[in-house]
Design a protein around this motif. Structure first.
Motif, PDB file in Angstrom:
ATOM      1  N   ARG A 466     -47.127 -49.963 -21.341  1.00 44.00           N
ATOM      2  CA  ARG A 466     -46.180 -48.860 -21.689  1.00 44.00           C
ATOM      3  C   ARG A 466     -44.979 -48.792 -20.526  1.00 44.00           C
ATOM      4  O   ARG A 466     -44.072 -48.337 -20.817  1.00 44.00           O
ATOM      5  CB  ARG A 466     -46.772 -47.516 -21.862  1.00 44.00           C
ATOM      6  N   ASP A 467     -45.370 -49.400 -19.521  1.00 44.27           N
ATOM      7  CA  ASP A 467     -44.202 -49.471 -18.175  1.00 44.27           C
ATOM      8  C   ASP A 467     -43.662 -50.999 -18.206  1.00 44.27           C
ATOM      9  O   ASP A 467     -42.697 -50.884 -17.293  1.00 44.27           O
ATOM     10  CB  ASP A 467     -45.087 -49.467 -16.990  1.00 44.27           C
ATOM     11  N   ASP A 468     -43.742 -51.730 -19.267  1.00 44.65           N
ATOM     12  CA  ASP A 468     -42.874 -53.175 -19.260  1.00 44.65           C
ATOM     13  C   ASP A 468     -41.562 -52.687 -19.976  1.00 44.65           C
ATOM     14  O   ASP A 468     -41.386 -53.364 -20.982  1.00 44.65           O
ATOM     15  CB  ASP A 468     -43.879 -54.021 -20.064  1.00 44.65           C
ATOM     16  N   HIS A 505     -33.083 -50.057 -29.466  1.00 37.32           N
ATOM     17  CA  HIS A 505     -33.370 -51.594 -30.120  1.00 37.32           C
ATOM     18  C   HIS A 505     -32.305 -52.602 -29.834  1.00 37.32           C
ATOM     19  O   HIS A 505     -32.638 -53.760 -30.095  1.00 37.32           O
ATOM     20  CB  HIS A 505     -33.876 -51.278 -31.867  1.00 37.32           C
ATOM     21  N   MET A 506     -31.342 -52.273 -29.219  1.00 34.67           N
ATOM     22  CA  MET A 506     -30.400 -53.052 -28.787  1.00 34.67           C
ATOM     23  C   MET A 506     -30.748 -53.365 -27.358  1.00 34.67           C
ATOM     24  O   MET A 506     -30.789 -54.445 -26.818  1.00 34.67           O
ATOM     25  CB  MET A 506     -28.830 -52.579 -28.899  1.00 34.67           C
ATOM     26  N   ALA A 507     -31.107 -52.373 -26.673  1.00 35.53           N
ATOM     27  CA  ALA A 507     -31.567 -52.252 -25.360  1.00 35.53           C
ATOM     28  C   ALA A 507     -32.539 -53.084 -25.030  1.00 35.53           C
ATOM     29  O   ALA A 507     -32.847 -53.790 -23.904  1.00 35.53           O
ATOM     30  CB  ALA A 507     -31.752 -50.847 -24.606  1.00 35.53           C
ATOM     31  N   GLN A 508     -33.367 -53.359 -26.124  1.00 35.54           N
ATOM     32  CA  GLN A 508     -34.701 -54.158 -25.790  1.00 35.54           C
ATOM     33  C   GLN A 508     -34.629 -55.482 -25.506  1.00 35.54           C
ATOM     34  O   GLN A 508     -35.240 -56.351 -25.150  1.00 35.54           O
ATOM     35  CB  GLN A 508     -35.733 -53.800 -27.013  1.00 35.54           C
ATOM     36  N   TRP A 509     -33.288 -56.032 -25.967  1.00 35.46           N
ATOM     37  CA  TRP A 509     -32.935 -57.448 -25.944  1.00 35.46           C
ATOM     38  C   TRP A 509     -32.366 -57.745 -24.521  1.00 35.46           C
ATOM     39  O   TRP A 509     -32.121 -58.869 -24.065  1.00 35.46           O
ATOM     40  CB  TRP A 509     -31.799 -57.727 -27.085  1.00 35.46           C
ATOM     41  N   LEU A 510     -32.008 -56.683 -23.934  1.00 40.90           N
ATOM     42  CA  LEU A 510     -31.475 -56.869 -22.614  1.00 40.90           C
ATOM     43  C   LEU A 510     -32.269 -57.910 -21.510  1.00 40.90           C
ATOM     44  O   LEU A 510     -31.678 -58.374 -20.597  1.00 40.90           O
ATOM     45  CB  LEU A 510     -30.823 -55.704 -21.867  1.00 40.90           C
ATOM     46  N   ALA A 511     -33.418 -57.246 -21.470  1.00 42.16           N
ATOM     47  CA  ALA A 511     -34.454 -58.234 -20.642  1.00 42.16           C
ATOM     48  C   ALA A 511     -34.319 -59.539 -20.860  1.00 42.16           C
ATOM     49  O   ALA A 511     -34.413 -60.357 -19.940  1.00 42.16           O
ATOM     50  CB  ALA A 511     -35.771 -57.778 -21.041  1.00 42.16           C
ATOM     51  N   HIS A 664     -49.788 -65.567 -25.596  1.00 40.97           N
ATOM     52  CA  HIS A 664     -50.471 -65.003 -24.243  1.00 40.97           C
ATOM     53  C   HIS A 664     -49.645 -63.702 -24.067  1.00 40.97           C
ATOM     54  O   HIS A 664     -49.871 -63.197 -23.016  1.00 40.97           O
ATOM     55  CB  HIS A 664     -50.761 -65.823 -23.122  1.00 40.97           C
ATOM     56  N   VAL A 665     -48.630 -63.448 -24.700  1.00 36.66           N
ATOM     57  CA  VAL A 665     -47.608 -62.203 -24.573  1.00 36.66           C
ATOM     58  C   VAL A 665     -47.682 -61.368 -25.566  1.00 36.66           C
ATOM     59  O   VAL A 665     -47.853 -61.515 -26.552  1.00 36.66           O
ATOM     60  CB  VAL A 665     -46.364 -63.070 -24.199  1.00 36.66           C
ATOM     61  N   LEU A 666     -47.893 -59.854 -24.952  1.00 40.30           N
ATOM     62  CA  LEU A 666     -47.731 -58.769 -25.829  1.00 40.30           C
ATOM     63  C   LEU A 666     -46.545 -58.697 -26.474  1.00 40.30           C
ATOM     64  O   LEU A 666     -45.492 -58.396 -25.579  1.00 40.30           O
ATOM     65  CB  LEU A 666     -48.400 -57.568 -25.240  1.00 40.30           C
ATOM     66  N   VAL A 667     -46.296 -58.533 -27.764  1.00 42.33           N
ATOM     67  CA  VAL A 667     -44.796 -58.444 -28.315  1.00 42.33           C
ATOM     68  C   VAL A 667     -44.157 -57.348 -28.127  1.00 42.33           C
ATOM     69  O   VAL A 667     -43.203 -57.222 -27.629  1.00 42.33           O
ATOM     70  CB  VAL A 667     -45.107 -58.942 -29.869  1.00 42.33           C
ATOM     71  N   TYR A 668     -45.005 -56.288 -28.443  1.00 40.38           N
ATOM     72  CA  TYR A 668     -44.413 -54.864 -28.489  1.00 40.38           C
ATOM     73  C   TYR A 668     -44.963 -53.971 -27.217  1.00 40.38           C
ATOM     74  O   TYR A 668     -46.261 -54.367 -26.788  1.00 40.38           O
ATOM     75  CB  TYR A 668     -44.696 -54.155 -29.811  1.00 40.38           C
ATOM     76  N   ASP A 670     -44.957 -50.414 -27.773  1.00 42.10           N
ATOM     77  CA  ASP A 670     -44.844 -49.306 -28.313  1.00 42.10           C
ATOM     78  C   ASP A 670     -45.220 -49.363 -29.980  1.00 42.10           C
ATOM     79  O   ASP A 670     -44.811 -50.382 -30.417  1.00 42.10           O
ATOM     80  CB  ASP A 670     -44.321 -48.111 -27.740  1.00 42.10           C
ATOM     81  N   GLU A 671     -45.326 -48.200 -30.570  1.00 41.04           N
ATOM     82  CA  GLU A 671     -45.551 -48.043 -32.061  1.00 41.04           C
ATOM     83  C   GLU A 671     -43.984 -47.858 -32.795  1.00 41.04           C
ATOM     84  O   GLU A 671     -44.352 -47.980 -33.901  1.00 41.04           O
ATOM     85  CB  GLU A 671     -46.595 -47.076 -32.428  1.00 41.04           C
ATOM     86  N   LEU A 672     -43.227 -47.735 -31.881  1.00 42.73           N
ATOM     87  CA  LEU A 672     -41.794 -47.740 -32.565  1.00 42.73           C
ATOM     88  C   LEU A 672     -41.117 -49.166 -32.494  1.00 42.73           C
ATOM     89  O   LEU A 672     -39.910 -49.294 -32.714  1.00 42.73           O
ATOM     90  CB  LEU A 672     -40.823 -46.706 -31.398  1.00 42.73           C
ATOM     91  N   ALA A 673     -42.031 -50.124 -32.250  1.00 41.92           N
ATOM     92  CA  ALA A 673     -41.428 -51.205 -32.448  1.00 41.92           C
ATOM     93  C   ALA A 673     -40.437 -51.847 -31.338  1.00 41.92           C
ATOM     94  O   ALA A 673     -39.524 -52.588 -31.686  1.00 41.92           O
ATOM     95  CB  ALA A 673     -41.062 -52.028 -33.651  1.00 41.92           C
ATOM     96  N   HIS A 674     -40.565 -51.521 -30.161  1.00 40.59           N
ATOM     97  CA  HIS A 674     -39.823 -52.024 -28.929  1.00 40.59           C
ATOM     98  C   HIS A 674     -40.377 -53.244 -28.311  1.00 40.59           C
ATOM     99  O   HIS A 674     -41.642 -53.055 -27.823  1.00 40.59           O
ATOM    100  CB  HIS A 674     -39.713 -50.658 -27.770  1.00 40.59           C
ATOM    101  N   LEU A 675     -39.587 -54.342 -28.297  1.00 42.31           N
ATOM    102  CA  LEU A 675     -39.950 -55.409 -27.481  1.00 42.31           C
ATOM    103  C   LEU A 675     -40.823 -54.972 -26.196  1.00 42.31           C
ATOM    104  O   LEU A 675     -39.859 -54.313 -25.445  1.00 42.31           O
ATOM    105  CB  LEU A 675     -39.329 -56.421 -27.633  1.00 42.31           C
ATOM    106  N   SER A 676     -41.725 -55.797 -25.598  1.00 42.69           N
ATOM    107  CA  SER A 676     -41.974 -55.702 -24.167  1.00 42.69           C
ATOM    108  C   SER A 676     -40.865 -56.469 -23.490  1.00 42.69           C
ATOM    109  O   SER A 676     -40.334 -57.445 -23.802  1.00 42.69           O
ATOM    110  CB  SER A 676     -43.239 -56.108 -23.873  1.00 42.69           C
ATOM    111  N   ASP A 677     -40.541 -56.239 -22.152  1.00 42.28           N
ATOM    112  CA  ASP A 677     -39.605 -56.945 -21.449  1.00 42.28           C
ATOM    113  C   ASP A 677     -40.061 -58.402 -21.200  1.00 42.28           C
ATOM    114  O   ASP A 677     -39.380 -59.236 -21.404  1.00 42.28           O
ATOM    115  CB  ASP A 677     -39.520 -56.302 -19.925  1.00 42.28           C
TER     116      ASP A 677
END
Length: 726
Positions: A466-468, A505-511, A664-668, A670-677
């Motif tokens: 959740r902190d990623d 959901h635009m911000a999630q692509w910035l990483a 080996h990477v967790l894609v999301y 949270d449950e709102l479908a935000h991608l992990s960094d």
């Protein structure tokens, strides 16, 4: 012999005066408690029935009835209401077991959830300790980035907060009404009841009206608010006030009412939906049905086997302990066992029952019947009355040990999660001779050329998931931001200046775009914020300011994306609004990124386990993940705007589900479908390659950088608003 009899008589009298007089008088009410708590437990452990959460509403009505009946009897007997006695009984009844569960949950959270989430659980425990947990969860429900998180193991304490806040006001209001009536109007007992009934009816009506409004305006916050739930306790209180009237009901009518009410409660567990019209108006079904059952048993004994059987009454006796223990067990156990599995269900139900039985017989019931807080309060009476001196010291020692364990583990700085793989900004086909590690999206795009992955872990660690998001949302504007801030990503001295506009959901692509933009010489400027879905100016107060900056800021291109669920039910109208907004940016070339597939609650619970493995199938059915259309995609294609989608990478196989673990990477996160960094970084180079191709089609290249030059290719007219059918 006579001495023994005398002691027995004295013991019985003491027991009658210290125990709550109401709880055991109505076996049907004990049965209602059992039904309510079993429904809640089954809902949280088995996810069945879907409406089992209405058991809490049943509890509210019962509590309002029992407490009001107790206060009225005391007033009839003594002519007043002892606030000291009332709150002493409440403390003995509620606090010891509640505090014990808080201590235990916080300590176990260190092992089950990790240090960061354990800290959050500690904060939740502090709020719960002061019976204000519901207001903490109200605040979190309005926080966009808390909405998609898995629930706190102490979230169920919200209902205790609602009840105790009601009890903080209702006894004093009754006492005030009775005092005014006795002093100035010389009301009789009947008059006092009538006035009390009118008062609770007015308060209940106001609460229900507010619940209707809040459920429509902010349903998540309405669920936890004591203001939207007071009418449920109020209806129970009204039944207690009108008890003399209901006591005259004819005998043949009583069983009919009992079974009708019981049918209403059970039926509501299958027809009431948590996300549609709840708590108002749909909570009225279980609330009214519960009141009907209580009315049927007023003044007479009703034989209704489902409610008055020995098993039902015992479960009713321990229902408070069952309620306290079940949710921490259900949530914390998910860190080790796969939810919905047979092992999880069997372990959870066994633990809940064992802990509740022990808690009731060793803690809750002895303290409730003790002399602690009776009469004059003093340290000596506390030591002698609080479950016996030795047991009290034992409980104090255990609590102190729990705090020491927590302080030594949870409060230490956690190890930062692995969240960056420093992937090359290679093109989709891969650079010459370059073999990146096979993490995340790379494993899907380059399965034949990527290097193998060592180890069996996943990244980020589940407890850090959740902190990623530190890169994606470091410059994210809240809805009510006075000054809409923007930030630089990529190469600040790059020749191509690109505006990044949209919601989370635009911000999630910035990483992912940050690194590839550096390699490609792109200067990204972010304008991202809560509710800033493309074209939805009503949800983003700064939308007009952002568009003005885009038009006048010398940008070579604009990139946007949105959360597909932001657009509501009318998808066509949303697409029209999005299409209209394309004209707002004038001649600035534009590329739309399609939204990512949705992720199910089950998939997120699967990846949140500390025992999760890269080989686990934590996927969302493709039909569910892509069920909703993306209005922004429809609008972009209709208007002829450039469009990019990464869904063929995120959800690659048509016959399989969309994975929540890839390479080996967790894609999301949270449950709102935000991608992990972490995942965003692995897919960033491929997104960058696709964006670059779209830019080339628009004439946006380094050779033509400089805002005006890039825009000139679009022609003097630029965009025009699409024509609408008449």
């Amino acid at each position: 012999m006579s001495n023994a009899v005398s002691r027995a008589v004295r013991w019985w009298r003491a027991r009658r005066t210290t125990a709550e007089p109401v709880a055991n008088a109505r076996r049907d009410i004990q049965g209602l408690r059992a039904l309510a708590v079993v429904a809640v437990i089954l809902d949280h452990v088995l996810r069945w029935p879907d409406g089992g959460f209405v058991g809490v509403d049943v509890f509210f009505v019962i509590s309002g009835y029992l407490i009001t009946a107790l206060l009225l009897r005391e007033h009839d007997r003594t002519g007043t209401i002892s606030a000291k006695g009332f709150y002493a009984r409440r403390i003995k009844r509620v606090v010891p077991a509640a505090v014990t569960v808080l201590y235990t949950t916080v300590v176990v959270s260190v092992l089950a959830l990790g240090a960061q989430q354990a800290k959050q659980t500690l904060v939740d425990a502090v709020w719960a300790l002061f019976f204000a947990a519901n207001w903490r969860f109200v605040a979190q429900s309005t926080d966009y980035f808390q909405q998609g998180q898995l629930p706190s193991p102490l979230q169920h304490y919200w209902s205790l907060g609602v009840e105790e806040q009601f009890y903080l006001v209702w006894p004093w209001l009754l006492l005030l009404l009775f005092a005014i009536g006795a002093r100035w109007f010389r009301w009789s007992g009947t008059h006092s009841r009538v006035v009390a009934g009118v008062a609770i009816a007015v308060i209940g009506a106001a609460s229900f009206a507010w619940a209707l409004h809040a459920t429509e305006a902010q349903p998540s916050a309405a669920y936890f608010s004591s203001l939207t739930r007071a009418w449920e306790l109020g209806l129970g209180a009204l039944v207690a006030v009108l008890a003399p009237v209901f006591a005259r009901l004819p005998g043949p009518v009583r069983p009919v009412l009992t079974y009708a009410g019981l049918a209403g409660i059970v039926g509501s567990m299958f027809v009431v939906k948590e996300d549609v019209g709840f708590p108002a108006p749909w909570a009225a079904l279980p609330v009214v049905a519960t009141a009907v059952v209580i009315v049927a048993g007023e003044g007479a004994r009703v034989r209704a086997w489902p409610l008055t059987s020995g098993v039902a009454n015992y479960l009713g006796d321990i229902s408070y302990s069952l309620y306290l223990w079940h949710f921490p067990v259900a949530i914390l156990l998910e860190s080790y066992l796969l939810p919905d599995s047979a092992a999880y269900i069997a372990t959870a139900l066994t633990l809940v029952l064992v802990l509740s039985v022990a808690s009731f017989h060793l803690l809750e019931d002895p303290i409730r019947k003790s002399t602690w807080l009776d009469g004059r309060w003093s340290l000596r009476r506390f030591r002698r009355g609080f479950w016996g001196q030795q047991q009290g010291y034992l409980l104090l020692a255990a609590s102190s040990l729990a705090l020491v364990v927590f302080a030594g583990t949870a409060l230490q700085s956690p190890t930062p999660p692995a969240s960056s793989f420093q992937l090359s900004a290679a093109a989709e086909a891969g650079g010459s001779g370059y073999q990146p590690k096979c993490y995340g999206a790379v494993a899907e795009v380059q399965p034949k050329t990527c290097a193998s992955v060592d180890g069996e872990g996943v990244y980020p660690a589940p407890e850090s998931l959740r902190d990623d998001s530190s890169v994606a949302y470091r410059c994210f504007n809240q809805y009510d931001a006075v000054h809409f801030k923007s930030c630089d990503y990529g190469d600040a001295s790059g020749k191509l200046k690109i505006a990044v506009v949209g919601d989370s959901h635009m911000a999630q692509w910035l990483a992912g775009l940050d690194e590839t933009a550096q390699a490609r010489g792109w200067h990204l400027v972010s304008y991202v914020g809560q509710g800033c879905a493309w074209g939805d100016s009503g949800s983003c107060p700064s939308w007009s300011k952002v568009m003005r900056k885009i038009r006048t800021g010398g940008y070579d291109a604009l990139v946007t994306s949105d959360y597909r669920r932001n657009f509501g039910d009318d998808r066509e109208a949303a697409a029209e609004r999005a299409a209209d907004a394309f004209a707002d940016v004038g001649k600035v070339p534009m590329v739309v990124i399609g939204d990512v597939p949705q992720v199910s609650d089950e998939a997120m619970r699967c990846v949140s386990r500390r025992t999760v493995s890269p080989d686990d199938d934590c996927s969302t059915p493709r039909s569910d993940a892509l069920e909703l259309s993306d209005p922004l995609e429809d609008a972009a294609k209709e208007a002829g705007e450039q469009f990019v989608s990464m869904n063929d990478v995120i959800c690659p196989k048509a016959d399989d589900g969309c994975p929540a673990i890839m390479g080996h990477v967790l894609v999301y996160r949270d449950e709102l479908a935000h991608l992990s960094d972490t995942y965003s970084e692995t897919i960033g180079s491929y997104l960058g390659a696709r964006l670059e191709k779209r830019f080339e089609k628009l004439g946006v290249t380094h050779a033509k950088a400089g805002g005006k030059k890039a825009q000139a290719k679009r022609g003097a007219k630029g965009r025009t608003k699409p024509k609408k059918d008449t």
